[in-house]
Design a protein around this motif. Structure first.
Motif, PDB file in Angstrom:
ATOM      1  N   ARG A 147      99.890 -31.652 113.862  1.00 58.90           N
ATOM      2  CA  ARG A 147      99.796 -30.760 115.055  1.00 58.90           C
ATOM      3  C   ARG A 147     101.811 -29.937 115.447  1.00 58.90           C
ATOM      4  N   ASP A 176      91.934 -28.021 112.509  1.00 58.05           N
ATOM      5  CA  ASP A 176      90.791 -26.741 111.786  1.00 58.05           C
ATOM      6  C   ASP A 176      90.144 -27.006 113.033  1.00 58.05           C
ATOM      7  N   ASP A 222      88.655 -32.356 109.345  1.00 56.38           N
ATOM      8  CA  ASP A 222      89.519 -33.310 110.677  1.00 56.38           C
ATOM      9  C   ASP A 222      90.454 -34.114 109.490  1.00 56.38           C
TER      10      ASP A 222
END
Ligand SMILES: [Mg+2]
Length: 321
Positions: free
Chosen positions: A144, A209, A71
């Motif tokens: 993201r 990930d 992460d």
């Protein structure tokens, strides 16, 4: 016989590196580098749900930390340290020693020392919770939400092996010792791509990930960024062990298989040489597997450009465009 506290101290209390206050006070202390933000993430692993009861405890110690470091990698953050919560139904010293070994070895490899923790007795199952802390220069974290239409979609490493191993161990397919031998390390010893995440700062627009499967995790990037994507199925970097498997099983492993802990990221087409350089620097293979589109939806196309039907379940909210 050593008391519970002595045993735990023996395996988990390590001297903290200079500048950090680790195990032994009420809190751990660590300095945040000037001008940087602290990145933190937590994962909870439950016996029977996230790992098999008979898994090698050294591998389990490794993976407990690896999934968290992954992460940090996905954010482009540099590890600082971690804390561990452990609930155990019994104190098995050999198990504890092996678990701690796997955990500390990976922590040392990534400069992410254990700086605190807590243990307790549980009624039946083992529960493991790890929290990691990392740092990243302000406004440079790989998020993201940054993907833009026209971006390339990239994947690091290989896909599919962990899913094959998981389903074999779970009894969903007939036993196949050679296939299990070829895929098991991918499931039990994932290598977090921390160096790649760091090298991609300033290059990648968005990253995640792959923990729940390529389609699902790429879907998170698309949803956060308000864009769509086209994936080229034939370009996906399939693990060699998938060669010769029946197509439905292969497709599930590549597109839906979890526990991959490689990075999926997007970057402008103009930065391809920089992506390649970042991958070389990190010592990992990266593969261009598709492109971000302005229109919504996630399409997977075969080598002839036809949309693939029968995608793994769970992605109905991203209908093929
Ligand atoms: Mg993640």
């Amino acid at each position: 016989m050593a008391s519970e506290f002595e045993l735990i101290a023996r395996y988990f209390n390590r001297a903290a590196p200079q500048g950090l206050l680790g195990v032994g006070d009420d809190c751990a202390l660590f300095p945040a580098p000037a001008g940087e933000e602290v990145a933190t993430s937590i994962d909870l692993l439950l016996e029977g749900r996230h790992f098999f009861s008979d898994v090698d405890p050294r591998a389990l110690g490794h993976k407990s930390l690896a999934v968290n470091l992954s992460d940090l990698a996905a954010m482009g953050a540099r590890p600082i340290g971690c804390v561990l919560g452990l609930a155990l139904p019994r104190l098995d010293e050999a198990w504890l020693a092996a678990f701690a070994q796997g955990f500390h070895d990976l922590a040392a490899a990534h400069g992410c020392p254990l700086i605190g923790g807590d243990t307790t007795r549980s009624a039946h199952d083992i529960a493991i919770s790890v929290t990691v802390f990392g740092s990243v220069p302000a406004a440079t974290a790989l998020r993201r939400a940054g993907a833009r239409a026209g971006d390339d979609i990239w994947v690091s490493g290989e896909l599919g092996a962990a899913d094959i191993a998981y389903r074999l161990l779970d009894g969903q397919h007939p036993a196949d010792p050679p296939l299990l031998a070829a895929t098991r390390a991918a499931l039990e010893w994932p290598e977090p791509q921390v160096a790649l995440g760091l090298a991609l700062r300033g290059i990648a627009h968005a990253a995640i990930d792959i923990s729940d499967g390529l389609l699902q995790d790429l879907g998170h990037i698309l949803a956060a960024s308000g864009v769509g994507a086209c994936l080229w199925y034939a370009s996906l970097p399939a693990a060699a062990a998938l060669d010769g498997l029946a197509e439905p099983r292969r497709r599930q492993a590549l597109l839906g298989g979890g526990d991959v802990y490689q990075l999926c990221f997007t970057a402008p087409a103009a930065r391809r040489a920089d992506v390649a350089q970042a991958a070389r620097q990190a010592g990992v293979r990266v593969t261009r597997v598709g492109e971000i589109t302005a229109g919504p939806g996630l399409a997977v196309r075969d080598a002839e450009g036809r949309p693939l039907a029968g995608l793994p379940r769970g992605f109905d909210h991203f209908p093929a465009a």
